[in-house]
Design a protein around this motif. Structure first.
Motif, PDB file in Angstrom:
ATOM      1  N   PRO B  63     -30.932 -17.408   2.007  1.00 17.71           N
ATOM      2  CA  PRO B  63     -30.496 -17.210   0.422  1.00 17.71           C
ATOM      3  C   PRO B  63     -29.763 -18.402   0.067  1.00 17.71           C
ATOM      4  CG  PRO B  63     -29.388 -15.617   1.454  1.00 17.71           C
ATOM      5  CD  PRO B  63     -30.128 -16.602   2.837  1.00 17.71           C
ATOM      6  N   LEU B  64     -29.666 -19.420  -1.189  1.00 19.63           N
ATOM      7  CA  LEU B  64     -29.565 -20.970  -1.073  1.00 19.63           C
ATOM      8  C   LEU B  64     -27.645 -20.200  -1.749  1.00 19.63           C
ATOM      9  CD1 LEU B  64     -31.396 -23.580  -4.100  1.00 19.63           C
ATOM     10  CD2 LEU B  64     -28.859 -22.351  -4.356  1.00 19.63           C
ATOM     11  N   GLN B  65     -27.582 -19.530  -2.577  1.00 17.69           N
ATOM     12  CA  GLN B  65     -26.715 -19.528  -3.168  1.00 17.69           C
ATOM     13  C   GLN B  65     -25.454 -19.127  -2.098  1.00 17.69           C
ATOM     14  OE1 GLN B  65     -26.121 -16.682  -6.744  1.00 17.69           O
ATOM     15  NE2 GLN B  65     -24.051 -17.628  -6.923  1.00 17.69           N
ATOM     16  N   ARG B  66     -25.537 -18.538  -0.720  1.00 19.91           N
ATOM     17  CA  ARG B  66     -24.724 -17.937   0.172  1.00 19.91           C
ATOM     18  C   ARG B  66     -24.551 -19.451   0.946  1.00 19.91           C
ATOM     19  NH1 ARG B  66     -25.909 -13.311   3.836  1.00 19.91           N
ATOM     20  NH2 ARG B  66     -28.051 -12.821   2.665  1.00 19.91           N
ATOM     21  N   GLN B  67     -24.787 -20.452   0.457  1.00 18.41           N
ATOM     22  CA  GLN B  67     -24.245 -21.682   1.307  1.00 18.41           C
ATOM     23  C   GLN B  67     -23.776 -22.126   1.322  1.00 18.41           C
ATOM     24  OE1 GLN B  67     -26.677 -21.828   4.315  1.00 18.41           O
ATOM     25  NE2 GLN B  67     -27.519 -19.817   3.210  1.00 18.41           N
ATOM     26  N   LEU B  68     -23.270 -21.992  -0.323  1.00 18.48           N
ATOM     27  CA  LEU B  68     -22.417 -22.940  -1.511  1.00 18.48           C
ATOM     28  C   LEU B  68     -20.837 -22.045  -1.465  1.00 18.48           C
ATOM     29  CD1 LEU B  68     -24.550 -22.741  -4.719  1.00 18.48           C
ATOM     30  CD2 LEU B  68     -24.456 -24.688  -2.891  1.00 18.48           C
ATOM     31  N   HIS B  69     -20.097 -22.797  -1.612  1.00 19.30           N
ATOM     32  CA  HIS B  69     -18.868 -22.650  -0.981  1.00 19.30           C
ATOM     33  C   HIS B  69     -18.263 -21.487  -2.781  1.00 19.30           C
ATOM     34  CE1 HIS B  69     -14.341 -22.739  -2.359  1.00 19.30           C
ATOM     35  NE2 HIS B  69     -14.207 -23.269  -1.257  1.00 19.30           N
ATOM     36  N   ARG B  70     -17.632 -20.260  -2.880  1.00 19.84           N
ATOM     37  CA  ARG B  70     -17.678 -19.434  -3.734  1.00 19.84           C
ATOM     38  C   ARG B  70     -16.698 -20.179  -5.254  1.00 19.84           C
ATOM     39  NH1 ARG B  70     -12.696 -17.136  -3.340  1.00 19.84           N
ATOM     40  NH2 ARG B  70     -11.317 -17.908  -1.458  1.00 19.84           N
ATOM     41  N   HIS B  71     -16.715 -21.012  -4.707  1.00 20.47           N
ATOM     42  CA  HIS B  71     -15.476 -21.754  -6.222  1.00 20.47           C
ATOM     43  C   HIS B  71     -16.452 -22.285  -6.660  1.00 20.47           C
ATOM     44  CE1 HIS B  71     -12.746 -19.038  -6.337  1.00 20.47           C
ATOM     45  NE2 HIS B  71     -12.544 -19.821  -4.637  1.00 20.47           N
ATOM     46  N   ILE B  72     -17.599 -22.624  -6.580  1.00 20.42           N
ATOM     47  CA  ILE B  72     -18.874 -23.684  -7.262  1.00 20.42           C
ATOM     48  C   ILE B  72     -20.191 -22.658  -8.062  1.00 20.42           C
ATOM     49  CG2 ILE B  72     -21.408 -24.703  -6.701  1.00 20.42           C
ATOM     50  CD1 ILE B  72     -20.041 -25.993  -3.726  1.00 20.42           C
ATOM     51  N   GLU B  73     -19.921 -22.977  -9.479  1.00 21.10           N
ATOM     52  CA  GLU B  73     -21.197 -22.467 -10.512  1.00 21.10           C
ATOM     53  C   GLU B  73     -22.543 -22.859  -9.976  1.00 21.10           C
ATOM     54  OE1 GLU B  73     -22.152 -21.584 -15.022  1.00 21.10           O
ATOM     55  OE2 GLU B  73     -20.920 -23.480 -14.308  1.00 21.10           O
TER      56      GLU B  73
END
Lengths: 96, 428
Positions: B63-73
């Motif tokens: 999943p793409l979003q899970r590779q992003l830091h949680r404070h990134i929209e």
């Protein structure tokens, strides 16, 4: 006297003249440069002086007003390289 | 006031840059938004292994979003266009996202329609690409059923992502059919628009020798004009110069373009929708507050993950400098580093930049991985890299001992100049 590298590409595009172009074309098997040839040659020089490298075949086909098929009829030994040689510009970088 | 960094594309470059910037800036000072059309992230180097059953599709996608830091929209949406004059990204339906800094990281897309006949009758039955997941999976089935005949691996034109991948495909095909005991029934041809196996002379010679050693035919300066195929019979690549290369199975690397919205955004892209970008600072020519990274740019480096990774360090620094009103750091040197899988559990390693072509020696120093030589160590390096990709590279961590600048310790410079030899004073 003009400076060319071992593949026949100009080292200094400003040494080029239209007469030299006709001579190179003749050596490469093109007896007469037609207006369509000149359209491509002029386009290549314009691109080179604007961007620092000549266009690839694909970009030529998209932007020169001559289709890739016709480019091969005009410059049978491969348009980008053959036309670059005749247009007196270095070998297009295109590919890395 | 909070400033907005908007990143278009959540692939390798977009993700690692977003995470690096997030670690640097305070949440109250800078908001970071990533926009991508879908929510999956493919480990693209893994696509090469799928056709040979060496990796399964679900092992290389996350999943793409899970590779992003949680404070990134994260906004999952297509991009309609970028209005460079108004600092605005326009999404379908008219939604607008304003930015103080924009980073274009939407990579390259496959332009299947630009080659006549590519998606004709034989598409996905005997004509494939392994440059996307569906194609790589389909090719796996086709290879499993393949009992003998002609396989052609064809690069339609440069630039392409990972220029060594089609060669690796040839080497792995040689290994694969040897394992199956039918190598003598399979004729493998590599047809390339280049005048040699690869672009850089020293590596081209080494790779050309490997092709010969493995009995793979090399067809050079072949510009594919069209592809003729039927659902189950043989087909042929037809060159613009009239040459034909017959096949029973064609593995085609299609033309690449930048993302379509780049073409819809006045002033942003070039004729192929790549974004004209300063090769040392990664600032675009379009506007001072627009930067670009990875395959989306027109910089004269390989379109490869390692390039994107090394660019990421310079890009992050420059976005920080730009927002602080400081001069940009012009130090990206075109550093690229690629493992080249050669089959039978071995791989080569090449390391180069804008100015220096791949050469022999060791990486990153005199004691290290062998360069331009087949070795098991390089193969293990390639396999181990996938774990580092998810856990180190995407989160934005540096590789120990390996920085963005190309190392020169451990390299053997050739004694004679082999690149750009010139003959001065020749006359016509």
């Amino acid at each position: 006297m003009v400076d060319v590298n071992e593949e026949g590409f100009f080292e200094h595009p400003e040494q080029w003249t239209r007469e030299i172009a006709s001579q190179i074309a003749a050596d490469d098997g093109i007896d007469e440069l037609t207006p369509q040839h000149w359209q491509v040659i002029d386009f290549m020089r314009k691109e080179y002086f604007a961007k620092g490298t000549g266009p690839t075949v694909r970009v030529l086909g998209k932007t020169s007003g001559v289709t890739v098929k016709d480019l091969y009829l005009l410059f049978p030994k491969g348009p980008a390289k053959m036309a670059a040689r005749i247009a007196g510009i270095p070998k297009p970088k295109g590919c890395i | 006031m909070t400033r907005n960094i908007v990143i278009l594309g959540g692939g390798t470059g977009g993700t690692l840059t977003a995470n690096r910037l997030r670690r640097h800036f305070d949440h109250d000072d800078v908001a970071i938004t990533v926009i991508d059309q879908d929510d999956h992230h493919v480990y693209q180097p893994g696509l090469l292994f799928v056709p040979f059953g060496l990796a399964a599709p679900d092992e290389i996608i996350r999943p793409l979003q899970r590779q992003l830091h949680r404070h990134i929209e994260f906004i999952q949406a297509d991009i309609d266009m970028v209005d460079v004059e108004r600092d605005t990204v326009v999404l379908p339906g008219g939604r607008e996202v304003h930015y103080d800094v924009l980073i274009v990281a939407t990579g390259a897309t496959l332009a299947l329609d630009e080659t006549e006949g590519l998606t004709g009758q034989g598409w996905m039955s005997n004509v494939f690409t392994f440059y996307d997941l569906a194609g790589a999976a389909g090719l796996h089935d086709a290879l499993t059923e393949f009992q003998g005949g002609r396989i052609v691996v064809n690069v339609v034109d440069m630039p392409i992502k990972c220029p060594v991948a089609p060669l690796e495909f040839c080497f792995l095909a040689d290994w694969y059919f040897t394992q199956r005991g039918i190598r003598d029934q399979v004729h493998i041809t590599y047809a390339t628009p280049l005048d040699a196996a690869f672009t850089k002379p020293i590596a081209a010679a080494a790779l050309g020798d490997l092709l010969t050693e493995k009995g793979i035919e090399l067809v050079t300066e072949f510009n594919t004009g069209s592809i003729v195929s039927t659902t189950d019979g043989p087909g042929a690549l037809v060159g613009y110069d009239g040459r034909e290369v017959p096949f029973d199975l064609a593995v085609v690397v299609p033309l690449h373009s930048g993302a379509a919205y780049v073409g819809r955004s006045p002033g942003l892209g070039d004729d192929l929708n790549f974004v004209p970008t300063n090769q040392a600072t990664l600032q675009t020519m379009a506007h001072p507050n627009i930067f670009a990274i990875g395959d989306a740019t027109n910089v004269p480096a390989s379109k490869a993950g390692s390039v994107t990774h090394f660019e990421g360090e310079v890009l992050t620094e420059n976005v920080i400098r730009f927002l602080e009103g400081r001069e940009l750091d012009a130090t990206y040197d075109g550093h690229a580093n690629c493992f080249i899988e050669t089959g039978f559990g071995k791989a080569l390693l090449i390391d180069f930049n804008y100015a220096t072509e791949p050469m022999e020696g060791h990486f990153p120093a005199a004691v290290g991985l062998p360069l331009l030589k087949e070795s098991r160590l390089n193969h293990l390096g390639k396999l181990m890299f996938q774990s580092f990709y998810w856990h180190g590279l995407l989160p934005g961590r540096d590789i120990p001992l390996i920085g963005a600048d190309m190392p020169t310790r451990g390299k053997h410079r050739p004694t004679t100049k082999t690149n750009h030899t010139t003959q001065q004073g020749a006359t016509r």
